[in-house]
Design a protein around this motif. Structure first.
Motif, PDB file in Angstrom:
ATOM      1  N   LEU A 162      37.830  16.225  43.862  1.00 62.97           N
ATOM      2  CA  LEU A 162      39.237  15.822  43.665  1.00 62.97           C
ATOM      3  C   LEU A 162      39.621  14.657  44.568  1.00 62.97           C
ATOM      4  N   GLY A 163      40.787  14.083  44.281  1.00 61.40           N
ATOM      5  CA  GLY A 163      41.369  13.061  45.133  1.00 61.40           C
ATOM      6  C   GLY A 163      42.487  13.699  45.947  1.00 61.40           C
ATOM      7  N   CYS A 164      42.698  13.201  47.176  1.00 63.86           N
ATOM      8  CA  CYS A 164      43.718  13.821  48.020  1.00 63.86           C
ATOM      9  C   CYS A 164      44.148  12.840  49.108  1.00 63.86           C
TER      10      CYS A 164
ATOM     11  N   PHE B 218      49.560   6.447  45.938  1.00 64.77           N
ATOM     12  CA  PHE B 218      50.564   7.437  46.348  1.00 64.77           C
ATOM     13  C   PHE B 218      50.191   8.209  47.604  1.00 64.77           C
ATOM     14  N   VAL B 219      49.018   7.906  48.189  1.00 64.04           N
ATOM     15  CA  VAL B 219      48.646   8.562  49.448  1.00 64.04           C
ATOM     16  C   VAL B 219      48.113   7.538  50.453  1.00 64.04           C
ATOM     17  N   GLU B 220      48.288   7.852  51.732  1.00 61.94           N
ATOM     18  CA  GLU B 220      47.765   6.973  52.783  1.00 61.94           C
ATOM     19  C   GLU B 220      47.542   7.804  54.047  1.00 61.94           C
TER      20      GLU B 220
ATOM     21  N   PHE C 141      45.914  13.424  29.616  1.00 60.51           N
ATOM     22  CA  PHE C 141      45.332  12.649  28.511  1.00 60.51           C
ATOM     23  C   PHE C 141      44.892  11.277  29.012  1.00 60.51           C
ATOM     24  N   ARG C 142      43.770  10.796  28.518  1.00 62.27           N
ATOM     25  CA  ARG C 142      43.371   9.417  28.845  1.00 62.27           C
ATOM     26  C   ARG C 142      42.690   8.755  27.666  1.00 62.27           C
ATOM     27  N   ASN C 143      42.846   7.461  27.640  1.00 58.57           N
ATOM     28  CA  ASN C 143      42.165   6.663  26.629  1.00 58.57           C
ATOM     29  C   ASN C 143      40.753   6.392  27.149  1.00 58.57           C
TER      30      ASN C 143
ATOM     31  N   HIS D 295      42.362  18.890  31.834  1.00 60.25           N
ATOM     32  CA  HIS D 295      43.365  19.613  32.632  1.00 60.25           C
ATOM     33  C   HIS D 295      43.191  19.311  34.119  1.00 60.25           C
ATOM     34  N   GLN D 296      44.305  19.278  34.817  1.00 54.63           N
ATOM     35  CA  GLN D 296      44.234  19.043  36.259  1.00 54.63           C
ATOM     36  C   GLN D 296      45.082  20.063  37.004  1.00 54.63           C
ATOM     37  N   TYR D 297      44.839  20.161  38.302  1.00 52.82           N
ATOM     38  CA  TYR D 297      45.708  20.947  39.182  1.00 52.82           C
ATOM     39  C   TYR D 297      46.105  20.044  40.343  1.00 52.82           C
ATOM     40  N   GLU D 298      47.399  19.995  40.589  1.00 56.52           N
ATOM     41  CA  GLU D 298      47.954  19.069  41.572  1.00 56.52           C
ATOM     42  C   GLU D 298      48.641  19.886  42.649  1.00 56.52           C
ATOM     43  N   GLY D 299      48.307  19.623  43.878  1.00 55.63           N
ATOM     44  CA  GLY D 299      48.968  20.363  44.961  1.00 55.63           C
ATOM     45  C   GLY D 299      49.850  19.432  45.766  1.00 55.63           C
TER      46      GLY D 299
ATOM     47  N   GLY E 122      43.495   2.277  35.828  1.00 52.17           N
ATOM     48  CA  GLY E 122      42.684   3.502  35.877  1.00 52.17           C
ATOM     49  C   GLY E 122      43.337   4.664  35.161  1.00 52.17           C
ATOM     50  N   TYR E 123      44.581   4.476  34.722  1.00 59.07           N
ATOM     51  CA  TYR E 123      45.322   5.578  34.091  1.00 59.07           C
ATOM     52  C   TYR E 123      45.776   5.181  32.693  1.00 59.07           C
ATOM     53  N   ASP E 124      44.852   4.579  31.950  1.00 59.01           N
ATOM     54  CA  ASP E 124      45.156   4.113  30.602  1.00 59.01           C
ATOM     55  C   ASP E 124      45.289   5.332  29.682  1.00 59.01           C
TER      56      ASP E 124
ATOM     57  N   ALA F  18      48.497  10.789  32.314  1.00 60.10           N
ATOM     58  CA  ALA F  18      47.065  10.652  32.583  1.00 60.10           C
ATOM     59  C   ALA F  18      46.640  11.460  33.805  1.00 60.10           C
ATOM     60  N   HIS F  19      47.603  12.030  34.516  1.00 62.60           N
ATOM     61  CA  HIS F  19      47.284  12.905  35.650  1.00 62.60           C
ATOM     62  C   HIS F  19      48.492  13.798  35.940  1.00 62.60           C
ATOM     63  N   THR F  20      48.226  14.881  36.682  1.00 61.74           N
ATOM     64  CA  THR F  20      49.328  15.796  37.010  1.00 61.74           C
ATOM     65  C   THR F  20      50.166  15.257  38.172  1.00 61.74           C
ATOM     66  N   SER F  21      49.755  14.113  38.754  1.00 62.04           N
ATOM     67  CA  SER F  21      50.559  13.534  39.839  1.00 62.04           C
ATOM     68  C   SER F  21      51.964  13.159  39.355  1.00 62.04           C
ATOM     69  N   THR F  22      52.164  13.069  38.023  1.00 62.91           N
ATOM     70  CA  THR F  22      53.510  12.811  37.476  1.00 62.91           C
ATOM     71  C   THR F  22      54.494  13.891  37.928  1.00 62.91           C
ATOM     72  N   MET F  23      53.980  15.032  38.378  1.00 62.86           N
ATOM     73  CA  MET F  23      54.858  16.129  38.791  1.00 62.86           C
ATOM     74  C   MET F  23      55.308  15.993  40.244  1.00 62.86           C
ATOM     75  N   GLN F  24      54.668  15.082  40.994  1.00 67.57           N
ATOM     76  CA  GLN F  24      54.953  15.011  42.440  1.00 67.57           C
ATOM     77  C   GLN F  24      56.424  14.760  42.731  1.00 67.57           C
ATOM     78  N   ASN F  25      56.986  13.743  42.082  1.00 67.55           N
ATOM     79  CA  ASN F  25      58.386  13.400  42.355  1.00 67.55           C
ATOM     80  C   ASN F  25      59.311  14.580  42.026  1.00 67.55           C
TER      81      ASN F  25
ATOM     82  N   PHE G 165      50.986  16.434  52.310  1.00 67.49           N
ATOM     83  CA  PHE G 165      49.700  16.076  51.704  1.00 67.49           C
ATOM     84  C   PHE G 165      49.685  16.517  50.250  1.00 67.49           C
ATOM     85  N   ALA G 166      48.803  15.881  49.492  1.00 67.05           N
ATOM     86  CA  ALA G 166      48.731  16.178  48.058  1.00 67.05           C
ATOM     87  C   ALA G 166      47.294  16.047  47.599  1.00 67.05           C
ATOM     88  N   TRP G 167      46.970  16.739  46.533  1.00 67.31           N
ATOM     89  CA  TRP G 167      45.646  16.572  45.937  1.00 67.31           C
ATOM     90  C   TRP G 167      45.745  16.750  44.424  1.00 67.31           C
ATOM     91  N   GLY G 168      44.761  16.236  43.727  1.00 69.67           N
ATOM     92  CA  GLY G 168      44.721  16.419  42.279  1.00 69.67           C
ATOM     93  C   GLY G 168      43.278  16.403  41.811  1.00 69.67           C
ATOM     94  N   GLY G 169      42.900  17.409  41.034  1.00 71.60           N
ATOM     95  CA  GLY G 169      41.509  17.480  40.562  1.00 71.60           C
ATOM     96  C   GLY G 169      41.422  18.027  39.155  1.00 71.60           C
TER      97      GLY G 169
END
Ligand code: DAH
Length: 335
Positions: A278-280, A252-254, A195-197, A209-213, A149-151, A163-170, A301-305
């Motif tokens: 968004l996903g969260c 990355f969430v449960e 960016f995505r293919n 663009h995304q915003y990740e919390g 899903g993140y090609d 492909a998402h701002t979740s790369t910033m979580q770590n 908790f985290a979210w990204g949209g």
């Protein structure tokens, strides 16, 4: 021929005082002289034609000379090899009134502003990343189909256009660990380009663009997350909103959720028309562990949209591709 001499004199006189000397070559007098060729008898045509041609040549060389003169006057010569402060004429910048902020820049600032007012720190996400931050640190097992899903795009050296701002979580978690262990909380939003293919259409763009919390404390819970997100959307759209969630899978969430709002009537929505924004979810223990944070002591908790989705709804923009098009007609609406 008498006439021609006079016309030539007058045209040459015009050239030497004109600021646009080339225009003289289009003068009606010259056109008339050419036009006369047609009605001329064959025996006169040769001599006449030659005379007109000579006139044109002398006019052209006079135009070139005048143009060179004009250029000499407008270009201030400088010594290009001199240190920067020797040449007195400064580079003129275009006046700022000619430009305006891109709607996405405006709205990224707006989103960052709302979250900072809630107490979050706002940072910019990276535009080049690696496999570990894209997948490994986010609990994506090797070769797991969820990666599909993140090609996105990769360099030959193995770098990834995220492909998402979740790369910033770590990174957010690692940077906030000490503060957390000193009794504080982690509260950060990362905003930026992804960016995505994609197969491009009105709702899919290769660049977006995304915003990740990310929020972590001793007792963070889903209720706090839903309250935070609801406040954000109500503040962004300036009205109270109906919201709902439904289960979704993100490694990355449960639990993982999709967060939806009812499309406001003021923005053309009908009752019961839901938009997934968004996903969260609650940060997966493995994601906390990867940052050295003890999941038995801390929860997050985290979210990204997508920013485009927010902005398209706000302004009734029907095609996501407008944002990257650079079309002035579109950009001027936000000036
Ligand atoms: N990164 C996900 C995507 O782009 C969105 C997302 C889902 C972000 C759940 C999160 C989350 O932080 O908890 O599809």
């Amino acid at each position: 021929m008498q006439d021609i001499d006079e016309i030539e004199k007058s045209l040459l006189a015009q050239v030497v005082v004109s600021d646009a000397p080339r225009d003289v070559l289009k003068s009606p007098e010259l056109k008339q002289l050419y036009g006369a060729i047609k009605s001329m008898s064959a025996d006169k045509r040769g001599e006449y034609g030659k005379r007109i041609n000579d006139l044109k040549l002398s006019l052209e060389s006079s135009v070139s000379r005048r143009e060179a003169d004009l250029e000499d006057k407008t270009v201030v010569t400088i010594d290009v090899t001199a240190p920067w402060d020797v040449n007195t004429c400064r580079v003129e910048l275009l006046p700022t009134e000619f430009g305006s902020q891109h709607p996405l820049t405006l709205e990224l600032e707006n989103v960052a502003d709302i979250f900072t007012r809630m107490g979050f720190e706002a940072i910019e996400s990276r535009q080049i990343d690696d496999d570990y931050h894209m997948f490994g640190s986010l609990n994506f097992p090797e070769n797991h189909p969820a990666r599909d899903g993140y090609d996105t795009f990769r360099t030959e050296e193995g770098f990834i256009a995220p492909a998402h701002t979740s790369t910033m979580q770590n990174r957010i978690l690692v940077a906030g660990k000490d503060k957390l262990e000193a009794g504080g909380q982690i509260g950060v939003v990362a905003l930026g380009r992804c960016f995505r293919n994609e197969d491009l259409d009105a709702t899919h763009e290769h660049t977006f663009h995304q915003y990740e919390g990310v929020f972590v404390s001793r007792d963070a819970n889903l209720g706090q997350m839903l309250g935070t997100l609801r406040s954000f959307f109500e503040c962004y759209y300036g009205q109270s909103l109906k919201v709902k969630t439904q289960p979704a899978y993100f490694p990355f969430v449960e639990p993982g959720l999709e967060f939806a709002i009812e499309k406001p009537a003021a923005l053309g929505g009908k009752p019961g028309e839901w938009l997934e924004m968004l996903g969260c979810g609650m940060i997966h223990p493995n994601v906390l562990l990867a940052a050295g944070i003890d999941p038995k002591k801390y929860r997050g908790f985290a979210w990204g949209g997508g920013i485009e989705r927010l902005v398209m709804l706000k302004y009734g923009i029907e095609d996501i591709r407008h944002f990257e098009s650079g079309k002035l007609q579109f950009l001027r609406k936000f000036a």
